[in-house]
Scaffold this active site. Sequence first.
Site, PDB file in Angstrom:
ATOM      1  N   PRO A   2      38.718  39.541  33.269  1.00 54.77           N
ATOM      2  CA  PRO A   2      37.991  40.011  32.099  1.00 54.77           C
ATOM      3  C   PRO A   2      38.069  41.531  31.920  1.00 54.77           C
ATOM      4  CG  PRO A   2      36.654  38.509  33.416  1.00 54.77           C
ATOM      5  CD  PRO A   2      37.858  38.839  34.212  1.00 54.77           C
ATOM      6  N   GLU A   3      38.525  41.929  30.761  1.00 48.48           N
ATOM      7  CA  GLU A   3      38.506  43.341  30.372  1.00 48.48           C
ATOM      8  C   GLU A   3      37.631  43.445  29.121  1.00 48.48           C
ATOM      9  OE1 GLU A   3      42.542  44.920  30.319  1.00 48.48           O
ATOM     10  OE2 GLU A   3      43.141  43.493  31.854  1.00 48.48           O
ATOM     11  N   ARG A 113      35.420  34.224  43.295  1.00 51.00           N
ATOM     12  CA  ARG A 113      35.805  35.179  44.339  1.00 51.00           C
ATOM     13  C   ARG A 113      34.692  36.121  44.786  1.00 51.00           C
ATOM     14  NH1 ARG A 113      41.848  36.596  42.211  1.00 51.00           N
ATOM     15  NH2 ARG A 113      42.555  34.445  42.316  1.00 51.00           N
TER      16      ARG A 113
END
Length: 279
Positions: A2-3, A113
């Site tokens: 995600p940016e 993660r």
Amino acid sequence: MPELPEVETVVRSIRKRLEGRTIESALVHWRRTVVAPDFEERVVGARMVRVWRRAKYIVIDLARKKRPAGAIVGHLRMTGRIHVEKRPFDPGPYKKVELALDDGRVLHFVDVRKFGRFEFAADPERVLGKLGPEPLSDDFTVQWLDTALRAKRRVLKSLLLDQTFVAGLGNIYVDETLHRSGLHPLTRSERVKPAEAARLHAEIQAVLTSAIEREGSSFDVFYRTPEGNPGQYQDEFRVYGRDGKPCRKCGTIIERLVVGQRGTHVCPRCQPRSPKRSK
DNA sequence: AGCTACTCCTGGTAGC
DNA sequence: TGCTACCAGGAGTAGC
């Protein structure tokens, strides 16, 4: 991963379901996600008054008895996801935080993660204040970029990834932007010419705007909109993940290199390395 | 000041 | 088929 466009998509999606809601209870499944030991007591009983985005951060302003009471600052990092759903909802094996709301819905922070964060911040400016300008805001002008690039002596790609320089770009959109600008990632920032800075500025805004319109990029199992839909911008990729494939513009084979420990994708013809200055 | 290396993590995959 | 080894990567930090 995600940016800015992906985070914007998430914020637009969850805003309406959160603003005005009060947090009735909190359940933390992985302490590191919330960092501080007093997360629960800081958020339970608070009302979510505004949901907004700064760079790649999701900010949820809190209030108690109409008075500001800090904020939740979330960052998806690589694999974070947010769902706001009615019970019963199974967030799967990677659930990290659950906030039960006063309308029966539950906000789930899910993260494979465990790099993501979902923290309480008494003063969010302590984190957000370090960030550079929003690339789609009025602060981010051609003139500013041109001057700022030359004021630094940095590898261009590394500088664009530096959130204190300009906030919101990540590995994908930097590679895409540099290709469209005809600039090599290893270009020294102080050697970017004014015309190149203007092109870079235009391409940063064009790429981000287009990616937001397409609800971000989804090229692996991780990023999805909170509704579970994939984004569509990955169809527009010109270099990211396309090493070994022909450039869509000139047909030259896209190469992969490493810049600042990050996988980097370039068309060697569209993005020639500037010749070393002879001195 | 700017750079590299390291840390946090786990699913996916390359290689055997 | 099943195993191991390694990779990806935002951001923070330490060290040069």
